[in-house]
Design a protein around this motif. Sequence first.
Motif, short mmCIF file in Angstrom:
data_model
loop_
_atom_site.label_atom_id
_atom_site.label_comp_id
_atom_site.label_asym_id
_atom_site.label_seq_id
_atom_site.Cartn_x
_atom_site.Cartn_y
_atom_site.Cartn_z
N LEU A 96 -28.73 -53.34 18.70
CA LEU A 96 -29.45 -52.36 19.06
C LEU A 96 -29.06 -51.01 18.78
CD1 LEU A 96 -29.91 -53.82 22.87
CD2 LEU A 96 -31.72 -53.86 20.86
N PHE A 97 -27.54 -50.87 18.39
CA PHE A 97 -27.20 -49.68 18.31
C PHE A 97 -27.33 -49.45 16.68
CE2 PHE A 97 -23.05 -50.64 21.05
CZ PHE A 97 -23.56 -50.30 22.18
N GLU A 98 -27.59 -50.15 15.96
CA GLU A 98 -27.91 -50.27 14.59
C GLU A 98 -29.30 -49.41 14.81
OE1 GLU A 98 -27.33 -49.47 10.60
OE2 GLU A 98 -25.87 -50.18 12.10
N PHE A 99 -30.04 -50.16 15.26
CA PHE A 99 -31.52 -49.88 15.36
C PHE A 99 -31.76 -48.26 15.91
CE2 PHE A 99 -35.03 -49.35 18.68
CZ PHE A 99 -36.02 -49.10 17.91
N ILE A 100 -31.03 -47.98 16.85
CA ILE A 100 -31.11 -46.66 17.39
C ILE A 100 -30.73 -45.67 16.48
CG2 ILE A 100 -30.07 -45.12 19.23
CD1 ILE A 100 -30.30 -47.65 21.04
N LYS A 101 -29.61 -45.97 15.73
CA LYS A 101 -29.15 -44.99 14.72
C LYS A 101 -29.83 -44.76 13.28
CE LYS A 101 -25.03 -46.88 13.58
NZ LYS A 101 -23.62 -47.22 13.27
N THR A 102 -30.59 -45.89 13.15
CA THR A 102 -31.27 -45.51 11.81
C THR A 102 -32.72 -45.04 12.10
OG1 THR A 102 -32.20 -47.69 11.90
CG2 THR A 102 -29.84 -47.33 10.76
N ASP A 103 -33.44 -44.64 10.91
CA ASP A 103 -34.66 -43.84 11.11
C ASP A 103 -35.79 -45.16 10.68
OD1 ASP A 103 -33.87 -41.52 12.35
OD2 ASP A 103 -33.71 -40.61 10.19
N GLU A 104 -35.35 -46.39 10.22
CA GLU A 104 -36.20 -47.28 9.43
C GLU A 104 -37.39 -47.54 10.56
OE1 GLU A 104 -34.36 -50.73 7.61
OE2 GLU A 104 -32.73 -49.21 7.18
N ASN A 105 -37.09 -48.04 11.74
CA ASN A 105 -38.11 -48.71 12.43
C ASN A 105 -38.03 -47.61 13.92
OD1 ASN A 105 -38.89 -50.98 10.90
ND2 ASN A 105 -36.71 -51.64 11.48
N ASP A 106 -39.24 -47.79 14.42
CA ASP A 106 -39.39 -47.19 15.87
C ASP A 106 -39.40 -48.37 16.84
OD1 ASP A 106 -40.08 -44.95 14.07
OD2 ASP A 106 -42.12 -45.03 14.74
N ILE A 107 -39.83 -49.59 16.65
CA ILE A 107 -39.58 -50.30 17.60
C ILE A 107 -38.91 -51.67 17.24
CG2 ILE A 107 -41.10 -52.20 19.07
CD1 ILE A 107 -43.67 -49.96 18.39
N PHE A 108 -38.06 -52.01 18.40
CA PHE A 108 -37.01 -53.29 18.12
C PHE A 108 -37.62 -54.37 19.08
CE2 PHE A 108 -33.74 -56.15 18.86
CZ PHE A 108 -33.01 -56.12 17.28
N GLU A 109 -38.08 -55.25 18.45
CA GLU A 109 -38.69 -56.46 19.38
C GLU A 109 -37.41 -57.41 19.74
OE1 GLU A 109 -41.91 -58.06 17.59
OE2 GLU A 109 -43.39 -56.42 18.35
N LEU A 110 -37.18 -57.72 20.90
CA LEU A 110 -35.91 -58.69 21.32
C LEU A 110 -36.65 -59.85 22.11
CD1 LEU A 110 -33.05 -58.55 21.11
CD2 LEU A 110 -32.89 -57.56 23.08
N TYR A 111 -36.29 -61.19 21.38
CA TYR A 111 -37.04 -62.32 21.96
C TYR A 111 -35.96 -63.12 22.67
CZ TYR A 111 -40.81 -61.07 18.78
OH TYR A 111 -42.16 -60.48 18.39
N PHE A 112 -36.49 -63.88 23.46
CA PHE A 112 -35.57 -65.10 24.09
C PHE A 112 -35.96 -66.23 23.57
CE2 PHE A 112 -34.92 -68.16 27.72
CZ PHE A 112 -33.30 -68.08 27.54
N ASN A 113 -35.04 -67.04 23.12
CA ASN A 113 -35.36 -68.44 22.38
C ASN A 113 -35.20 -69.48 23.45
OD1 ASN A 113 -35.77 -67.21 19.99
ND2 ASN A 113 -33.58 -67.31 19.48
#
Length: 113
Positions: A96-113
């Motif tokens: 999540l930290f990496e997602f927030i820091k970068t400009d690559e993607n706007d949405i991070f989907e988090l799944y429960f397996n």
Amino acid sequence: MKLLLDENLSWRMIKQLKPFFTEVVHASELKISQPATDISIWSYAKKHGFTIISKDDDFEKIVLLRKAPPKLIYLKTFNLSTKGLLDLIIENKEKLFEFIKTDENDIFELYFN
């Protein structure tokens, strides 16, 4: 990293998430008309530099149409308990930290397996 919890998430999550994120607030705490609409939450997050975390697919649509910021952490976890959600978020905090820091993607989907 600043997180804004959508109204569909428990406000009780704030205490457990604060050790990991710079600031954590719940939508019910915002100084906007309550109950807050998705657009008002999105606008607040944009203005104040928050990343939204939600189980609501309406935010996915808003971010796809309006683009980030704010970014969205989209919890695709169905009826996972609040404890289960907290565990999932904390287990994935580095991603999540990496997602927030970068400009690559706007949405991070988090799944429960």
